[in-house]
Design an enzyme around this catalytic site. Structure first.
Site, PDB file in Angstrom:
ATOM      1  N   GLU A 111      -6.838  -0.397 -20.451  1.00 45.49           N
ATOM      2  CA  GLU A 111      -6.159  -1.239 -19.601  1.00 45.49           C
ATOM      3  C   GLU A 111      -6.395  -0.694 -18.130  1.00 45.49           C
ATOM      4  OE1 GLU A 111      -2.290  -2.168 -21.095  1.00 45.49           O
ATOM      5  OE2 GLU A 111      -1.247  -0.556 -20.469  1.00 45.49           O
ATOM      6  N   CYS A 169       5.411   0.181  15.002  1.00 46.70           N
ATOM      7  CA  CYS A 169       6.238   0.984  15.929  1.00 46.70           C
ATOM      8  C   CYS A 169       6.761   2.339  15.489  1.00 46.70           C
ATOM      9  CB  CYS A 169       7.106   0.401  16.647  1.00 46.70           C
ATOM     10  SG  CYS A 169       6.242  -0.959  17.572  1.00 46.70           S
TER      11      CYS A 169
END
Ligand SMILES: *Cc1c(COP(=O)(O)O)cnc(C)c1O
Length: 384
Positions: free
Chosen positions: A257, A335
């Site tokens: 998977e 920021c």
């Protein structure tokens, strides 16, 4: 390293975007091609599932549901996506399944990877006598193959220790409705060594035969998990051909998977250069985008390579900022000085208004990113 070429259909889609451009491009043909190549390399009869958590975009999930045997999910939300995508087969894992998740899994006919004895008991109550196919997730004694995240052979919240398996198997078989078919052995993420991964899968099969015999039930299912690697910074490649020699015992279904391997190469993240500036001797390309869209380099602490896609449009009545034959840090619009996608990346020419295109961002890109931080607009999602 030479910049990786951007496929023309991807570049064309990016050139269509309004400025300032910022987008993920997912290419469904690339998803299908990777799934077909992997399928061709796996031993005949192997069940190939796609781990949805790598990229849960509905178009990606739908495409891979059709191009593989089915989907592996790790939450109720992913289970709903998988059902909506028409997956022929669903497996559900994760150590924190709620009763509601378990009920939905039973209703969907999913194979349930059970992570503890307590979860077994809850599942039996929730199923209320309805049939449920289950495998026990195991945290094996020894370490798995090398990779960037290790889940077994070490204390983690995942699975049941080997010592606890006979008890858990006996409990499973005593509970009404539960059909214990085998084991789930996902152990690692991003293993680039396919030969080592093949050895891990062979060992998982071998170990499972013994463990099922010791626990007293016939082994019908071994899920070896995902973990097939993608090299983001170099030229190494996980070669699936190494998996083709794996010998699968008669009567046993081998399932794998992978998430990253199926989705990564079908995604490109692109962001426009808003500013080019130099501070304390270093060039920065400030992007309309960043780690709130593509967190992987910040999470793992590496530089993700990019290719410059030149954009000729320049709307301002003054000269265009431009650098040549130098290195630059690709930074985002947040920021914080940690909003860095690549450091010291060589560029032949880069101008404000050009796009930086980051290939192999189709897995663990948008899906793992803290998209609300600073409230910038989301990237466009372009599906080819
Ligand atoms: C995350 C995960 C996968 C997929 O892992 P990749 O490294 O993306 O292949 C598969 N199975 C389980 C149980 C997982 O948690």
């Amino acid at each position: 390293m030479r910049p990786e070429p951007i496929p023309e259909r991807v570049a064309a889609a990016l050139r269509e975007l309004p400025s300032p451009a910022c987008a993920y491009v997912y290419d469904t043909a690339a998803l299908r091609a990777t799934a077909a190549a992997l399928r061709a390399a796996l031993p005949a009869g192997t069940t190939l599932l796609y781990a949805v958590k790598a990229n849960g975009h509905p178009a990606v999930v739908r495409t891979l549901a059709a191009a593989t045997d089915g989907l592996e999910v790790a939450s109720g939300g992913e289970l709903a996506l998988a059902v909506a995508a028409g997956a022929r087969r669903v497996a559900i894992g994760g150590p924190a399944k709620t009763d509601r998740d378990l009920a939905a899994a039973v209703a969907a006919g999913a194979t349930i990877h059970v992570e503890s004895r307590h979860e077994l008991r809850r599942l039996a109550v929730v199923a209320g006598g309805r049939a449920a196919t289950i495998a026990l997730r195991v945290n094996r004694r020894g370490a798995g193959p090398a990779g960037s995240h290790r889940m077994t052979g070490t204390p983690t919240p995942f699975g049941i220790d080997e010592d606890g398996l006979p008890d858990a198997a006996a409990l499973a078989r005593s509970l009404p409705g539960l059909d214990l078919v085998g084991f789930h052995l996902h152990a690692v993420s991003n293993n680039l060594d396919a030969a080592a991964h093949a050895a891990f899968i062979e060992d998982a099969l071998d170990w499972s035969l013994g463990a099922a015999a010791r626990a007293g039930f016939p082994l019908r299912y071994v899920n070896a998990g995902g973990g097939f690697g993608v090299d983001y910074t170099g030229a190494a490649a996980f070669d699936p051909a190494a998996l083709s020699g794996i010998a699968v015992p008669d009567g046993v279904e081998l399932a794998v998977e992978p998430g990253r391997y199926l989705a990564a190469a079908a995604g490109w993240y692109a962001a426009e250069v808003l500013d080019l500036k130099r501070t304390h001797g270093r060039w920065f390309a400030v992007l309309r985008g960043g780690t709130h869209h593509f967190r992987l380099p910040a999470a793992w602490g590496y530089s993700h390579p990019f290719t410059v896609l030149p954009v000729d449009r320049w709307p301002y009545p003054f000269p265009r900022p431009e650098i040549r034959d130098t290195t630059v840090d690709a930074v985002g619009e947040l920021c914080t000085p940690r909003d860095v996608l690549a450091r010291d990346h060589p560029v032949a020419r880069l101008r404000a208004g050009d796009l930086l295109v980051f290939p192999r961002t189709g897995a663990y890109g948008w899906d793992i990113s803290h998209r609300e931080f600073l409230r910038h607009p989301y990237p466009e999602m372009v599906v080819l």
